[in-house]
Design an enzyme around this catalytic site. Structure first.
Site, PDB file in Angstrom:
ATOM      1  N   SER A 271      27.614  -3.004  37.019  1.00 38.54           N
ATOM      2  CA  SER A 271      28.099  -3.697  35.825  1.00 38.54           C
ATOM      3  C   SER A 271      27.146  -3.481  34.658  1.00 38.54           C
ATOM      4  O   SER A 271      25.940  -3.668  34.796  1.00 38.54           O
ATOM      5  CB  SER A 271      28.234  -5.204  36.084  1.00 38.54           C
ATOM      6  OG  SER A 271      28.588  -5.881  34.889  1.00 38.54           O
TER       7      SER A 271
ATOM      8  N   VAL B 197      19.388  -3.324  34.804  1.00 39.00           N
ATOM      9  CA  VAL B 197      19.186  -1.942  35.245  1.00 39.00           C
ATOM     10  C   VAL B 197      20.372  -1.075  34.841  1.00 39.00           C
ATOM     11  O   VAL B 197      20.192   0.065  34.390  1.00 39.00           O
ATOM     12  CB  VAL B 197      18.942  -1.878  36.773  1.00 39.00           C
ATOM     13  CG1 VAL B 197      18.818  -0.439  37.243  1.00 39.00           C
ATOM     14  CG2 VAL B 197      17.690  -2.665  37.146  1.00 39.00           C
ATOM     15  N   CYS B 198      21.576  -1.609  34.952  1.00 36.09           N
ATOM     16  CA  CYS B 198      22.772  -0.842  34.578  1.00 36.09           C
ATOM     17  C   CYS B 198      22.769  -0.520  33.085  1.00 36.09           C
ATOM     18  O   CYS B 198      23.028   0.612  32.685  1.00 36.09           O
ATOM     19  CB  CYS B 198      24.033  -1.608  34.950  1.00 36.09           C
ATOM     20  SG  CYS B 198      24.199  -1.963  36.721  1.00 36.09           S
ATOM     21  N   SER B 199      22.469  -1.523  32.273  1.00 37.26           N
ATOM     22  CA  SER B 199      22.445  -1.278  30.831  1.00 37.26           C
ATOM     23  C   SER B 199      21.317  -0.320  30.464  1.00 37.26           C
ATOM     24  O   SER B 199      21.475   0.513  29.563  1.00 37.26           O
ATOM     25  CB  SER B 199      22.359  -2.589  30.046  1.00 37.26           C
ATOM     26  OG  SER B 199      21.220  -3.331  30.406  1.00 37.26           O
TER      27      SER B 199
ATOM     28  N   SER C 151      20.348   2.187  32.249  1.00 36.13           N
ATOM     29  CA  SER C 151      20.800   3.550  32.574  1.00 36.13           C
ATOM     30  C   SER C 151      21.728   4.089  31.491  1.00 36.13           C
ATOM     31  O   SER C 151      21.659   5.267  31.145  1.00 36.13           O
ATOM     32  CB  SER C 151      21.460   3.606  33.959  1.00 36.13           C
ATOM     33  OG  SER C 151      22.740   3.009  33.959  1.00 36.13           O
TER      34      SER C 151
END
Length: 165
Positions: free
Chosen positions: A54, A59-61, A63
Site C-alpha cells: 500500500s 516503505v511503500c511510499s 519505493s
C-alpha cells in the site's frame, strides 16, 4: 508458494515470481484515470514493476519516491508502481508528492495480477495485498530480474533492479 515475513512472522504468497528469461504474463490494471492498462500499452519499453502492499505505508511510499527520482533518467523505460490501493489513492499520493515520472496502477478489482504473478499474500495482517517485489522486463517483455523482498518492512534493492536494465 513463497514464504516471506512481516515483523519476523511468516507470510505466504500464492506462488513464486516468474522465472528469468520467461515471457511476462499480460495484465489488466487500472490507472489513476480509471482506464485499463495492459502490457500492450507499454509495448517497446523496458519496464520496472515496483510492486508493494500500500502506498500509504512508509516503505511503500519510499519505493515510489525512489523510483520516481530515477525514472526521468532512464531511456526507453517506464516504471509501473503497482498495488491494490484504489486509483484515487494513487492519484492523491502522487499529486501531494509531485511525482510525475512513474505510472501508478491498481490491482484492486480481482487481484488477478497478484495471483498471476504469484505475489498475493494469503495470510497475516496484509492478507489479500501484494507482497513487496520488483520485476524488470526488457523491451520484448522478457523477465530480466526479480526480487521478492524477504521482509515486507525492508526496501527493495533499487540498484540491482536498475542495473538489470
Amino acid at each position: 508458494m513463497a514464504t516471506i515475513t512481516l515483523g519476523g512472522n511468516p507470510v505466504y504468497t500464492t506462488g513464486t515470481l516468474p522465472e528469468i528469461n520467461s515471457k511476462a504474463i499480460d495484465f489488466k490494471l487500472v490507472a489513476t484515470d480509471l482506464s485499463t492498462k495492459t502490457m500492450k500499452d507499454f509495448e517497446g519499453y523496458k519496464l520496472i514493476l515496483n510492486i508493494f502492499p500500500s502506498v500509504n505505508t512508509g516503505v511503500c511510499s519510499n519505493s515510489v519516491r525512489a523510483f520516481n527520482k530515477k525514472a526521468s533518467e532512464l531511456e526507453n523505460t517506464k516504471v509501473l508502481c503497482i498495488s491494490r490501493d484504489l486509483p484515487f489513492t494513487h492519484e492523491q499520493f502522487c499529486g501531494a508528492e509531485g511525482l510525475n515520472d512513474v505510472v501508478m496502477l491498481s490491482d484492486f478489482k480481482e487481484a488477478a495480477f497478484g495471483k498471476d504473478y504469484g505475489l498475493l499474500m494469503t495470510n497475516g495482517i496484509f492478507d489479500g495485498l501484494l507482497s513487496r517485489c520488483v520485476i524488470v522486463l526488457d523491451k520484448d517483455g522478457l523477465v530480466k530480474y526479480t526480487e521478492q523482498v524477504p521482509e515486507i518492512g525492508q526496501e527493495p534493492n533499487y540498484e540491482a533492479a536498475l542495473n538489470a536494465l
